[in-house]
Design a protein around this motif. Structure first.
Motif, PDB file in Angstrom:
ATOM      1  N   UNK A  73      -6.393  -6.523  -4.064  1.00 23.11           N
ATOM      2  CA  UNK A  73      -7.834  -6.752  -4.223  1.00 23.11           C
ATOM      3  C   UNK A  73      -8.620  -5.445  -4.272  1.00 23.11           C
ATOM      4  N   UNK A  74      -7.982  -4.358  -4.751  1.00 21.50           N
ATOM      5  CA  UNK A  74      -8.652  -3.059  -4.740  1.00 21.50           C
ATOM      6  C   UNK A  74      -9.856  -3.010  -5.667  1.00 21.50           C
ATOM      7  N   UNK A  75      -9.860  -3.888  -6.653  1.00 21.74           N
ATOM      8  CA  UNK A  75     -10.940  -3.841  -7.625  1.00 21.74           C
ATOM      9  C   UNK A  75     -12.066  -4.810  -7.291  1.00 21.74           C
ATOM     10  N   UNK A  76     -11.903  -5.520  -6.196  1.00 21.38           N
ATOM     11  CA  UNK A  76     -12.969  -6.404  -5.749  1.00 21.38           C
ATOM     12  C   UNK A  76     -13.959  -5.620  -4.914  1.00 21.38           C
ATOM     13  N   UNK A  95      -2.854  -2.818  -7.354  1.00 26.67           N
ATOM     14  CA  UNK A  95      -4.280  -2.834  -7.018  1.00 26.67           C
ATOM     15  C   UNK A  95      -4.858  -4.236  -7.130  1.00 26.67           C
ATOM     16  N   UNK A  96      -4.417  -4.969  -8.156  1.00 25.95           N
ATOM     17  CA  UNK A  96      -4.864  -6.360  -8.290  1.00 25.95           C
ATOM     18  C   UNK A  96      -4.450  -7.161  -7.071  1.00 25.95           C
ATOM     19  N   UNK A  97      -3.170  -7.000  -6.722  1.00 27.15           N
ATOM     20  CA  UNK A  97      -2.637  -7.790  -5.614  1.00 27.15           C
ATOM     21  C   UNK A  97      -3.375  -7.484  -4.322  1.00 27.15           C
ATOM     22  N   UNK A 117     -12.582   2.682   0.359  1.00 29.85           N
ATOM     23  CA  UNK A 117     -13.063   2.364  -0.988  1.00 29.85           C
ATOM     24  C   UNK A 117     -11.905   2.245  -1.978  1.00 29.85           C
ATOM     25  N   UNK A 118     -10.777   2.944  -1.699  1.00 30.74           N
ATOM     26  CA  UNK A 118      -9.596   2.813  -2.563  1.00 30.74           C
ATOM     27  C   UNK A 118      -9.080   1.380  -2.607  1.00 30.74           C
ATOM     28  N   UNK A 119      -9.407   0.613  -1.601  1.00 30.53           N
ATOM     29  CA  UNK A 119      -8.930  -0.764  -1.526  1.00 30.53           C
ATOM     30  C   UNK A 119     -10.063  -1.767  -1.787  1.00 30.53           C
ATOM     31  N   UNK A 137       0.812  -1.217   0.000  1.00 32.18           N
ATOM     32  CA  UNK A 137       0.000   0.000   0.000  1.00 32.18           C
ATOM     33  C   UNK A 137       0.851   1.275   0.000  1.00 32.18           C
ATOM     34  N   UNK A 138       2.043   1.199   0.583  1.00 35.07           N
ATOM     35  CA  UNK A 138       2.922   2.377   0.610  1.00 35.07           C
ATOM     36  C   UNK A 138       3.378   2.704  -0.817  1.00 35.07           C
TER      37      UNK A 138
END
Lengths: 203, 203
Positions: free
Chosen positions: B77-80, B73-75, B103-105, B14-15
């Motif tokens: 799970x931000x798009x889940x 973001x995939x790693x 919500x960013x995640x 995340x950093x």
């Protein structure tokens, strides 16, 4: 001080301390194996971490619990007295200000700051809340060395700079933004959303 | 998923993501050296961490910033879409509930619980606060998998047990006490006082 311990080990010392304090009073000796099992860690790691303190374990007996607690408390400066201040008296700042657990670590949260006149000039949880313009006078007057940033991301760096100029040496940053600090100032970042994201990606 | 990454590396993703998102839009390529310098880290470590994601850096050019952001973001799970619930609507619970960064995640904090009738049956930050006795119905109804514990230490384990029985798989614990959880449930602990103590012992 204590510069020789890796941060990752240092982070575990409060966990050991809390665990040891939770044990029944009549438990006199604790082995690294017992600690490891209770905390779900490897025994070698526990022994390695505890070796950074002055505690000495004895073969087949373990550590004297009282001695180990004292050694951890010494290492974590629990018996000293350091003052901390808080910036930002929103919900999070209030939560931190009202939290009673700091005294266990020899830390007193002594004052808070905000830039909203509606929130300053009052006491929250028995602690005075000042306008941020009074930071220099108050922080220097206290000799405060620690600060907790509970301000919005957009203010975090400027408040950090202000505090550092007043003598703050350690900053705990809750704002979701990275803080730059000169050498000699330590910053720890707690990003609540990122922590939940880390959990989420571990499921 | 993602079980192969060390937690210590996962914590840094995340950093990196926040840093990359903070760069100007017209910055197309970023090298591991640039990231390392900006974040005060070693370049080898940055490359090693990023290698856990699907991102591929190119020699002498670096990473395509957009690709790297997507890979992180995939790693993470931000798009889940995962639902989280909160227990304890004191000052800290309110702060977490009002925080917009989840919500960013890909995480939505959807409901909160308390055992104090004065705090339940209302909305806080637009989210419903239920009596804890409704946990099973609400948590199962949402299919929530994440929980944030903002309750006093004495309640933390029993609330965790209750939530785990309702299908919660990841717990972020702010209570200053260790939580036991069965295999398959991940617990992260944020002890604010301990974090300040760690800072204090680093001064």
């Amino acid at each position: 001080m204590n510069k020789d311990i890796p941060v990752i080990s240092l982070q575990r010392l409060p966990v050991y301390l809390n665990y040891l304090k939770s044990l029944p009073e009549d438990k006199i000796y604790v082995s690294s194996g017992l600690i490891a099992e209770a905390l779900g860690m490897g025994e070698v790691l526990v022994r390695k971490d505890l070796a950074y303190t002055s505690a000495v374990g004895r073969p087949r007996v373990g550590y004297d619990k009282g001695e180990l607690i004292s050694a951890l408390e010494d290492y974590l400066c629990c018996n000293g007295r350091r003052y901390a201040v808080i910036a930002g008296i929103g919900a999070l700042g209030r939560a931190v200000l009202g939290y009673g657990g700091f005294c266990n670590y020899g830390i007193e949260v002594a004052a808070a700051f905000d830039n909203d006149p509606a929130k300053t000039g009052v006491s929250v949880a028995g602690k005075p809340v000042y306008d941020i313009s009074e930071a220099e006078r108050v922080v220097k007057g206290l000799g405060a060395e620690l600060a907790v940033l509970c301000v919005p991301a957009a203010y975090a760096q400027s408040v950090a700079d202000l505090f550092i100029g007043c003598g703050i040496k350690g900053i705990l940053n809750f704002a979701p933004v990275l803080i730059n600090a000169p050498e000699g100032v330590v910053v720890r970042h707690i990003d609540v959303a990122a922590n939940l994201a880390i959990l989420s990606s571990m499921l």
